[in-house]
Design an enzyme around this catalytic site. Structure first.
Site, PDB file in Angstrom:
ATOM      1  N   CYS A   1      25.433  62.875  27.058  1.00  0.00           N
ATOM      2  CA  CYS A   1      26.561  63.578  27.664  1.00  0.00           C
ATOM      3  C   CYS A   1      26.916  64.803  26.825  1.00  0.00           C
ATOM      4  O   CYS A   1      26.643  64.846  25.626  1.00  0.00           O
ATOM      5  CB  CYS A   1      27.794  62.678  27.711  1.00  0.00           C
ATOM      6  SG  CYS A   1      27.531  61.150  28.588  1.00  0.00           S
ATOM      7  N   THR A   2      27.537  65.747  27.481  1.00  0.00           N
ATOM      8  CA  THR A   2      28.092  66.899  26.774  1.00  0.00           C
ATOM      9  C   THR A   2      29.478  67.144  27.342  1.00  0.00           C
ATOM     10  O   THR A   2      29.628  67.265  28.561  1.00  0.00           O
ATOM     11  CB  THR A   2      27.225  68.152  26.989  1.00  0.00           C
ATOM     12  OG1 THR A   2      25.882  67.871  26.573  1.00  0.00           O
ATOM     13  CG2 THR A   2      27.774  69.330  26.189  1.00  0.00           C
ATOM     14  N   ARG A 191      21.434  69.126  21.819  1.00  0.00           N
ATOM     15  CA  ARG A 191      22.095  69.870  22.905  1.00  0.00           C
ATOM     16  C   ARG A 191      23.273  70.660  22.368  1.00  0.00           C
ATOM     17  O   ARG A 191      23.794  71.550  23.007  1.00  0.00           O
ATOM     18  CB  ARG A 191      22.581  68.888  23.985  1.00  0.00           C
ATOM     19  CG  ARG A 191      21.451  68.342  24.854  1.00  0.00           C
ATOM     20  CD  ARG A 191      21.861  67.087  25.579  1.00  0.00           C
ATOM     21  NE  ARG A 191      21.866  65.950  24.661  1.00  0.00           N
ATOM     22  CZ  ARG A 191      22.893  65.123  24.496  1.00  0.00           C
ATOM     23  NH1 ARG A 191      23.979  65.276  25.195  1.00  0.00           N
ATOM     24  NH2 ARG A 191      22.823  64.125  23.626  1.00  0.00           N
TER      25      ARG A 191
END
Lengths: 253, 123
Positions: A1-2, A191
């Protein structure tokens, strides 16, 4: 997730997330997709929780899942949760629960309880930081006025770190993937660097939900695990979600 | 193929909003959950609409579990032992989960497992 909470030059706060799920849960070699991720996409729904015909909070969730992972309490705060991997993980919490030690809370149930009952950004922050949990987690919280944005890094029992927006010190956003901010991300799963690069390139003066959507659409922030993207603005009670796809070439995570 | 090798990253995307094109699949439908409705019933409408999709996900998870434990004992454990945990869940969650299992036709243990996936997978 971000997850990202960002503050623009006027002090307005934006909160957005990519929900990534399904790592190692079956790889479809023919289509180059994660099996569970593909089957989760049709289950994504936006929920408007009401009492007395009035909205209490809104959320993006999965049909059949009663806890919350993403939500906004209109006019008050927005919150997302990112997975935090640890050897002292949720399976220990589950074993404790089974043998009768039930003083911890299931993560997604806590999120829902906070969305339903917290009356302010500070109240939500306090509940997310102090409630004992069955599993470690990152809570990303956004408010409705300048400076109200933070990432709470949680172990099962305590808050390890609360990282807050401080626009006066040029810290105009907080960004969380799935790694403690004081450590480098795993080199095969970075990320954070590309997301920060894109946010820095955007600049605080030009940040908006649309620009954050651009960041969350940049590979590998967008990847094969990304189920949905949600954009939120607590002050206006806005929540919009989009089911995502990541055509090749695309990172598997 | 080299682009699959980390740390592959593309240039920052611009003008992606409003969502369209190959990275966008669809918008998301809205449902109202009425907290004044009894917990057992409040997810009925949503699960009536989505029970086929939930059943498909559930089958995929069962197939994965059976691939790891071909005897089927893992799925048996989930179906037979996990439901006994339901009463230990705080209100209103246990009634909501029972309602979801009944409306969707997915066994209660499997609904429960879906709801504690996060705790199971944080290692």
């Amino acid at each position: 997730c971000t997850s990202v909470v960002a503050e623009d030059s006027a002090g307005k706060l934006f909160h957005a997330r990519n929900m990534d799920f399904g790592l190692f849960l079956g790889w479809d070699v023919k289509n180059h997709t994660w099996v569970v991720t593909e089957y989760l996409r049709p289950l994504v729904v936006n929920l408007d929780f009401q009492k007395g015909n009035k909205t209490v909070f809104k959320s993006t969730s999965f049909a059949g899942y009663v806890g919350m992972l993403t939500g906004v309490k209109p006019g008050v705060f927005s919150v997302t949760m990112n997975e935090r991997f640890s050897l002292d993980g949720g399976y220990i919490g589950i074993i404790e629960w089974i043998i009768g030690r039930r003083d911890g809370m299931w993560m997604s149930f806590l999120m829902r309880s906070v969305l339903e009952n917290a009356t302010s950004y500070d109240d939500a922050k306090n509940q997310l930081a102090t409630t004992k949990l069955l599993a470690p987690a990152y809570f990303i919280l956004g408010g409705n006025k300048s400076g109200q944005g933070c990432v709470i890094t949680r172990s099962r029992t305590t808050s390890l770190d609360i990282w807050e927006i401080d626009a006066k010190q040029s810290q105009w956003y907080v960004l969380e993937t799935n790694y403690d901010r004081w450590k480098d991300p795993f080199f095969l799963d970075d990320r954070r660097t590309p997301a920060m690069k894109c946010l820095n390139q955007t600049t605080q003066a030009k940040i908006s939900l649309e620009k954050i959507y651009d960041v969350l659409s940049t590979k590998p922030v967008l990847n094969k695990l990304t189920v949905y993207t949600t954009l939120m603005e607590a002050s206006e009670g806005k929540l919009e979600s989009y089911i995502r796809d990541c055509p090749n070439p695309c990172m598997p995570w | 193929f080299a682009q699959y090798v980390p740390p592959y990253t593309e240039e920052c995307r611009t003008n992606m909003y409003p969502p369209a094109g190959p990275t966008y699949k669809s918008t998301v439908a809205w449902y109202t959950i009425d907290l004044d409705t009894p917990p057992y019933k409040r997810w009925n409408q949503l699960l009536s609409d989505k029970k086929a999709e939930l059943a498909m996900l559930n089958q995929v998870i069962k197939d994965l579990a059976n691939a790891f434990v071909p005897s089927g004992k893992l799925v048996d454990l989930v179906d037979k032992k996990l439901p006994s945990l339901i009463e230990t869940f705080p209100s209103p969650f246990h009634d909501e989960l029972k309602g979801i299992a009944d409306v969707s036709g997915v066994p209660l243990g499997e609904v429960l497992l879906f709801n504690i996936f996060y705790e199971v997978f944080t290692v």
